[in-house]
Design a protein around this motif. Structure first.
Motif, PDB file in Angstrom:
ATOM      1  N   ALA A 124       6.271   1.515  -0.859  1.00 40.08           N
ATOM      2  CA  ALA A 124       5.000   1.207  -0.202  1.00 40.08           C
ATOM      3  C   ALA A 124       5.284   0.500   1.114  1.00 40.08           C
ATOM      4  CB  ALA A 124       4.136   0.311  -1.086  1.00 40.08           C
ATOM      5  N   VAL A 125       4.240   0.335   1.897  1.00 40.21           N
ATOM      6  CA  VAL A 125       4.288  -0.585   3.025  1.00 40.21           C
ATOM      7  C   VAL A 125       3.873  -1.954   2.497  1.00 40.21           C
ATOM      8  CG1 VAL A 125       3.389  -1.164   5.296  1.00 40.21           C
ATOM      9  CG2 VAL A 125       3.767   1.233   4.681  1.00 40.21           C
ATOM     10  N   GLN A 132       0.840  -1.188   0.000  1.00 40.96           N
ATOM     11  CA  GLN A 132       0.000   0.000   0.000  1.00 40.96           C
ATOM     12  C   GLN A 132       0.874   1.236   0.000  1.00 40.96           C
ATOM     13  OE1 GLN A 132      -2.918   0.120   3.136  1.00 40.96           O
ATOM     14  NE2 GLN A 132      -4.161   1.592   2.013  1.00 40.96           N
ATOM     15  N   ALA A 133       0.754   2.003  -1.067  1.00 42.87           N
ATOM     16  CA  ALA A 133       1.466   3.268  -1.182  1.00 42.87           C
ATOM     17  C   ALA A 133       0.596   4.374  -0.589  1.00 42.87           C
ATOM     18  CB  ALA A 133       1.791   3.553  -2.639  1.00 42.87           C
ATOM     19  N   PRO A 134       1.204   5.483  -0.179  1.00 44.76           N
ATOM     20  CA  PRO A 134       0.420   6.587   0.400  1.00 44.76           C
ATOM     21  C   PRO A 134      -0.688   7.040  -0.545  1.00 44.76           C
ATOM     22  CG  PRO A 134       2.751   6.948   0.755  1.00 44.76           C
ATOM     23  CD  PRO A 134       2.649   5.755  -0.160  1.00 44.76           C
ATOM     24  N   GLY A 135      -1.888   7.134  -0.023  1.00 44.52           N
ATOM     25  CA  GLY A 135      -3.019   7.617  -0.805  1.00 44.52           C
ATOM     26  C   GLY A 135      -3.594   6.620  -1.791  1.00 44.52           C
ATOM     27  N   LYS A 136      -3.110   5.389  -1.749  1.00 40.01           N
ATOM     28  CA  LYS A 136      -3.588   4.374  -2.689  1.00 40.01           C
ATOM     29  C   LYS A 136      -4.184   3.184  -1.958  1.00 40.01           C
ATOM     30  CE  LYS A 136      -0.485   5.513  -6.513  1.00 40.01           C
ATOM     31  NZ  LYS A 136       0.459   4.959  -7.528  1.00 40.01           N
ATOM     32  N   GLU A 137      -4.934   2.391  -2.706  1.00 44.24           N
ATOM     33  CA  GLU A 137      -5.500   1.168  -2.159  1.00 44.24           C
ATOM     34  C   GLU A 137      -4.405   0.120  -1.972  1.00 44.24           C
ATOM     35  OE1 GLU A 137      -9.243   2.443  -1.672  1.00 44.24           O
ATOM     36  OE2 GLU A 137      -8.818   0.300  -1.508  1.00 44.24           O
ATOM     37  N   ARG A 138      -4.654  -0.789  -1.020  1.00 44.38           N
ATOM     38  CA  ARG A 138      -3.736  -1.906  -0.859  1.00 44.38           C
ATOM     39  C   ARG A 138      -3.892  -2.824  -2.063  1.00 44.38           C
ATOM     40  NH1 ARG A 138      -3.349  -4.650   4.988  1.00 44.38           N
ATOM     41  NH2 ARG A 138      -3.268  -2.392   5.391  1.00 44.38           N
ATOM     42  N   GLU A 139      -2.757  -3.212  -2.651  1.00 44.31           N
ATOM     43  CA  GLU A 139      -2.828  -3.991  -3.885  1.00 44.31           C
ATOM     44  C   GLU A 139      -2.037  -5.289  -3.766  1.00 44.31           C
ATOM     45  OE1 GLU A 139      -1.113  -1.792  -7.116  1.00 44.31           O
ATOM     46  OE2 GLU A 139       0.916  -1.872  -6.293  1.00 44.31           O
ATOM     47  N   PHE A 140      -2.473  -6.256  -4.528  1.00 45.25           N
ATOM     48  CA  PHE A 140      -1.838  -7.564  -4.564  1.00 45.25           C
ATOM     49  C   PHE A 140      -0.454  -7.479  -5.204  1.00 45.25           C
ATOM     50  CE2 PHE A 140      -1.300 -12.012  -5.043  1.00 45.25           C
ATOM     51  CZ  PHE A 140      -0.857 -12.251  -6.342  1.00 45.25           C
ATOM     52  N   VAL A 141       0.494  -8.231  -4.650  1.00 51.58           N
ATOM     53  CA  VAL A 141       1.842  -8.313  -5.209  1.00 51.58           C
ATOM     54  C   VAL A 141       2.152  -9.733  -5.674  1.00 51.58           C
ATOM     55  CG1 VAL A 141       4.305  -8.068  -4.725  1.00 51.58           C
ATOM     56  CG2 VAL A 141       2.678  -6.399  -3.792  1.00 51.58           C
TER      57      VAL A 141
END
Length: 129
Positions: free
Chosen positions: A92-93, A39-48
Motif C-alpha cells: 500500500a501507500v 491505502q491499497a489500490p482500489g481500497k479505502e485508506r485504513e488505519f494502521v
C-alpha cells in the motif's frame, strides 16, 4: 504550520522488514498525536497505528498488531513505524498524519481518518510473495 514527510518505503519479500519515518518541517510534532494509515489500490485508506504525543499509549489495527511497532523520538521530531514479518497484503501507500487541533491531548488515541487534519504525501511499500 506542520508539514509531514514520509520516508523509508520500498520493495521487500514476504517475511521481510521495513522502517518508515515521518518527519516534519516547521512546527514541532512533540505536542501532537501522530498516526499511520495506508491505502491499497482500489481500497479505502485504513488505519494502521497511532501514538499519543507522550509516546504512550499506542493503538494498532488488528491486521498489524504484533508485527508493526509505532514509536516516536520527540527530540529528533520523528515518528517511526517498524514493520516486521511483512505480508503481500501489507502492500500500500503509507501515510503519516497528525492532529494539530489538540495539543497535549488527554483524549483517547485516535484511529479514524477524520481525527487527523494534516497528512503527508505517502510512501509506497510493496511486499512480494
Amino acid at each position: 504550520q506542520v508539514h509531514l514527510v514520509e520516508s523509508g518505503g520500498g520493495s521487500v519479500q514476504a517475511g521481510g522488514s521495513l522502517r518508515l519515518s515521518c518527519e516534519t518541517s516547521g512546527r514541532s510534532l512533540d505536542m501532537y498525536t501522530v498516526g499511520w494509515f495506508r491505502q491499497a489500490p482500489g481500497k479505502e485508506r485504513e488505519f494502521v497505528a497511532s501514538v499519543k504525543w507522550s509516546g504512550w499509549p499506542t493503538r494498532y489495527a488488528d491486521s498489524v498488531r504484533g508485527r508493526f511497532t509505532i514509536s516516536r523520538d520527540n527530540v529528533k521530531n520523528t515518528v517511526s513505524l517498524q514493520m516486521d514479518v511483512l505480508k503481500p497484503e501489507d502492500t500500500a501507500v503509507y501515510y503519516c498524519a497528525t492532529d494539530t487541533t489538540r495539543r497535549y491531548s488527554t483524549a483517547s488515541v485516535p484511529t479514524t481518518r477524520g481525527e487527523f487534519d494534516v497528512w503527508g504525501q505517502g510512501t509506497q511499500v510493496t511486499v512480494s510473495s
